[in-house]
Design an enzyme around this catalytic site. Structure first.
Site, PDB file in Angstrom:
ATOM      1  N   TRP A 153       6.572   4.623   0.783  1.00 37.13           N
ATOM      2  CA  TRP A 153       7.071   5.943   1.190  1.00 37.13           C
ATOM      3  C   TRP A 153       8.292   5.797   2.090  1.00 37.13           C
ATOM      4  CZ3 TRP A 153       1.804   8.566   2.615  1.00 37.13           C
ATOM      5  CH2 TRP A 153       1.374   9.354   1.546  1.00 37.13           C
TER       6      TRP A 153
ATOM      7  N   CYS B  54       0.822  -1.201   0.000  1.00 31.20           N
ATOM      8  CA  CYS B  54       0.000   0.000   0.000  1.00 31.20           C
ATOM      9  C   CYS B  54       0.871   1.272   0.000  1.00 31.20           C
ATOM     10  CB  CYS B  54      -0.976  -0.044   1.166  1.00 31.20           C
ATOM     11  SG  CYS B  54      -2.399   1.040   1.011  1.00 31.20           S
ATOM     12  N   HIS B  55       0.801   2.075   1.061  1.00 30.27           N
ATOM     13  CA  HIS B  55       1.582   3.306   1.158  1.00 30.27           C
ATOM     14  C   HIS B  55       2.975   3.081   1.738  1.00 30.27           C
ATOM     15  CE1 HIS B  55      -2.427   5.023   0.638  1.00 30.27           C
ATOM     16  NE2 HIS B  55      -1.847   6.160   0.312  1.00 30.27           N
ATOM     17  N   ALA B  56       3.290   1.864   2.152  1.00 25.63           N
ATOM     18  CA  ALA B  56       4.578   1.579   2.798  1.00 25.63           C
ATOM     19  C   ALA B  56       5.805   1.956   1.960  1.00 25.63           C
ATOM     20  CB  ALA B  56       4.652   0.110   3.220  1.00 25.63           C
TER      21      ALA B  56
END
Length: 179
Positions: free
Chosen positions: A110, A106-108
């Site tokens: 970043w 997912c957003h990991a």
């Protein structure tokens, strides 16, 4: 095998922590919750508070060399908090330095971008990270799971709907690394 699950004290997407965690445990491995602070982490179901989970080890004391792999669960806030913590970023970078497999959903990514480890790699993520990954020198693909086989394996996935494929991939790749 000991697998680190790195989260911030607040903001991890619960299902992206619990499903891979359970899969690792069911496979006979030891999942270890690592966070930037001792105590408990507060998980979320999107924007709503969910359960809390006890921290096993704290970044700064935990050493990447004592783990066989790393899982970075998503949630919007979790990786945003982690990328602002120097010790968390160094912990992630150390897995790459030691050639250990890393999985992110997912957003990991970043946190991976902040650790400067996506350059030259191909990965997937939540679609809103596409430009961030490209700007960091990576190649973004819209795939359920992407396994990049650089000096260490990087397993990435887009969203909670991809968790079945993600957990299968991390178990397979962590086992290959350990063999």
């Amino acid at each position: 095998m000991r697998i680190a699950f790195l989260t911030a004290p607040e903001g991890v997407e619960q299902v992206e922590l619990t499903e891979p965690w359970q899969a690792v445990a069911d496979a006979g491995h030891e999942p270890v919750l690592v966070s930037t602070k001792p105590g408990h982490v507060q998980a979320f179901h999107h924007l709503d508070k969910a359960d809390t989970f006890p921290v096993d080890e704290v970044v700064g004391q935990a050493r990447a060399e004592s783990f066989d792999g790393l899982v970075l669960p998503g949630g919007v806030a979790n990786p945003d908090f982690l990328r602002l913590d120097r010790r968390a970023v160094e912990f992630v970078r150390a897995f790459f330095s030691h050639g250990r497999p890393v999985a992110a959903i997912c957003h990991a990514p970043w946190t991976l971008i902040e650790a400067d480890v996506v350059r030259g790699r191909t990965l997937t993520s939540w679609p809103s990270l596409r430009t961030d990954i490209r700007n960091a020198g990576g190649t973004w693909m819209d795939e359920q799971v992407r396994i990049d086989v650089g000096p260490n394996k990087l397993i990435t996935s887009r969203k909670p709907g991809d968790l079945k494929a993600f957990t299968e991939a991390i178990l397979t790749e962590f086992a290959r690394q350990n063999a």
